[in-house]
Design an enzyme around this catalytic site. Structure first.
Site, mmCIF file in Angstrom:
data_model
loop_
_atom_site.group_PDB
_atom_site.id
_atom_site.type_symbol
_atom_site.label_atom_id
_atom_site.label_comp_id
_atom_site.label_asym_id
_atom_site.label_seq_id
_atom_site.Cartn_x
_atom_site.Cartn_y
_atom_site.Cartn_z
ATOM 1 N NE ARG B 55 28.564 57.347 101.905
ATOM 2 C CZ ARG B 55 29.324 58.159 102.622
ATOM 3 N NH1 ARG B 55 28.987 59.415 102.747
ATOM 4 N NH2 ARG B 55 30.420 57.724 103.217
ATOM 5 C CB THR B 56 22.235 54.082 99.829
ATOM 6 O OG1 THR B 56 23.360 54.424 99.030
ATOM 7 C CG2 THR B 56 20.987 54.170 98.975
ATOM 8 C CE LYS B 84 16.244 30.861 106.997
ATOM 9 N NZ LYS B 84 15.048 31.549 107.518
ATOM 10 N NE ARG B 105 24.049 49.332 97.639
ATOM 11 C CZ ARG B 105 24.383 50.524 97.152
ATOM 12 N NH1 ARG B 105 23.503 51.506 97.153
ATOM 13 N NH2 ARG B 105 25.576 50.750 96.673
ATOM 14 C CG HIS B 133 22.702 54.534 93.355
ATOM 15 N ND1 HIS B 133 21.539 54.444 94.085
ATOM 16 C CD2 HIS B 133 23.656 54.896 94.236
ATOM 17 C CE1 HIS B 133 21.800 54.751 95.348
ATOM 18 N NE2 HIS B 133 23.076 55.028 95.468
#
Ligand SMILES: [Zn+2]
Lengths: 152, 306
Positions: B55-56, B84, B105, B133
């Site tokens: 969504r974001t 890694k 994010r 957020h």
């Protein structure tokens, strides 16, 4: 008088006195005095006229910096710090709560990014009532100082 | 003079002044009214999702492309060098050297702040663990202003999980700059954290803890619903509180005419579908506003004047 005697015993170094009983070992760890290789004398649960009982730390040949004195203010805001040179008190630090503390404590939040990246921990310090709150610069979580101090 | 957000990192809503919040809201409103397809022309934005959030990500990437910019990046950190063992600090240095700004994010709290210390270009936080957020808060503020005509002196009820909901925490903090009045409606186990209540006390902001949704509905301009997750409770506990934090259409009969229901989505069953048809439902428009709020933010960060 015991206070005078302990100061007199030190030729060069730092005396941290009037530490609330029980905080002495925490402070010893905080500044890693044991790692300096210098002679460290610790008195625990000494009787104090003003405080009931107190702890005291003497470190030879180490001068506590002003920044360290402010870190000390977290745990023992009423402690006294005397720098000794040639058996004389040459400087008394006035303890002030620092605005920020870097690199000494780990963030208590295990999911904080500071644990896995090449950065020093960083807390903003703010007194709140009888407690002191520390806010992590990264995860922005706010902790009581005692919780932060447990995790190192 | 450059706008105050030009070339700034966007990490935490607490970094914003009142004026900066208003600037984003005003700009979002303008871009919704008069769409622009040139504000990011020739710009390349890194879209770095170290944990997936469809969504974001789609909202950000839509915002970039609508403004004429282009996007590179990844949707899931599982396939990147982070797996890694590369540090985020190194990853972001490199991605920042390819792009004009980085949207990111990350599952760990503080990741965006840390990235901003290593990036040569602005970092925009699209969520860092349970911490911040900020673009969700900006789209919420934009939606509040759009529906109420002002951000000043609003009465807002937050309902559901107020303990873990970062969306709620950030919006409460932002609205306290605008003299809001709050109702907090939640099960005791999911109550607003003490530190936030203390913050509100310090700022002299009025709030009321309430257990009944019915009592609160007629009092408010905004009803901000969140989901109470079953996983937070044992079965018996959940049975007890289940239903108390669910909004049904008939509960809205005494609501003010200006009252709007918001929800960060996805909803599960905390808003009955029948509510969607009432004039109070605004959560889908709110989600759409996310694109405009993100357009506004990206435009301001990447242009001296918008
Ligand atoms: Zn942290």
């Amino acid at each position: 008088m015991e206070y005078t005697r302990t100061v007199e015993a030190l030729k060069e170094g730092t005396v941290i006195d009037h530490i609330p009983a029980g905080q002495g070992l925490k402070i010893l760890r905080l500044f890693r005095f044991a790692d300096t290789g210098e002679r460290v004398t610790v008195g625990l649960n000494l009787s104090s006229r003003h405080m009931g009982s107190k702890d005291i730390i003497k470190v030879e040949n180490v001068a506590l910096t002003a920044a360290q004195a402010n870190e000390l203010a977290l745990f023992a805001p009423k402690a006294t710090v005397n720098l000794i040179s040639n058996f004389e008190v040459v400087k008394k630090h006035k303890l002030e709560l620092p605005e920020a503390i870097e690199g000494i404590f780990a963030c208590p939040n295990s999911n904080c990014i500071s644990h896995t990246e090449p950065v020093e921990s960083h807390f903003y310090v703010r007194p709140q009532g009888t407690d002191t709150k520390m806010k992590c610069k990264y995860c922005e979580k706010v902790f009581s100082k005692d919780i932060v101090a447990e995790v190192r | 003079m450059a706008n105050p957000l030009y070339r700034k990192h966007i990490i935490s809503i607490a970094d914003f002044s009142r004026e900066e919040l208003e600037l984003v809201v005003d700009t979002a409103a303008r871009l919704k009214r008069q769409p622009r397809n040139d504000l990011l022309a020739g710009r390349l934005i890194g879209s770095c999702f170290f944990e997936p959030s469809t969504r974001t990500r789609l909202s950000f990437e839509t915002a970039v492309q609508r403004l004429g910019g282009s996007v590179i990046g990844f949707a899931d950190g599982g396939n990147t060098s982070a797996k890694k063992g590369e540090t985020l600090a190194d990853s972001i240095k490199i991605i920042g050297s390819y792009t004009d700004a980085v949207v990111m994010r990350h599952p760990r709290e503080g990741a965006a702040r840390l990235a901003s210390e290593f990036s040569a270009v602005p970092v925009i936080n699209g969520g860092d663990g349970s911490n911040q957020h900020p673009t969700q808060t900006l789209l919420d503020l934009f939606t509040l202003r759009e529906t109420q005509g002002t951000l000043e002196n609003l009465t807002v009820a937050f309902v559901g999980d107020l303990k873990y909901g970062r969306t709620v925490h950030s919006l409460v903090q932002a609205l306290s700059l605008f003299n809001a009045r709050f109702y907090f409606v939640s099960p005791e186990q999911l109550a607003m954290p003490d530190y936030l209540c203390e913050e509100l006390n310090e700022r002299g902001i009025q709030y009321t803890l309430a257990d009944s949704l019915d009592d609160v509905i007629p009092q408010v301009d905004i009803l901000y619903m969140t989901r109470v997750q079953r996983e937070r409770f044992d079965e018996a506990e959940f049975k007890k509180i289940q239903g108390q934090y669910i909004l049904k259409a008939e509960m809205l009969k005494n609501a003010r005419t200006n009252m709007k229901v918001l929800h960060p989505l996805p909803r599960v069953d905390e808003i009955e579908v029948a509510v969607d048809a009432t004039p109070h439902a605004y959560y889908f428009e709110q989600a759409k506003n996310g694109v405009f709020a993100r357009q506004a933010l990206l435009s301001l960060v990447l242009n001296e004047t918008v």
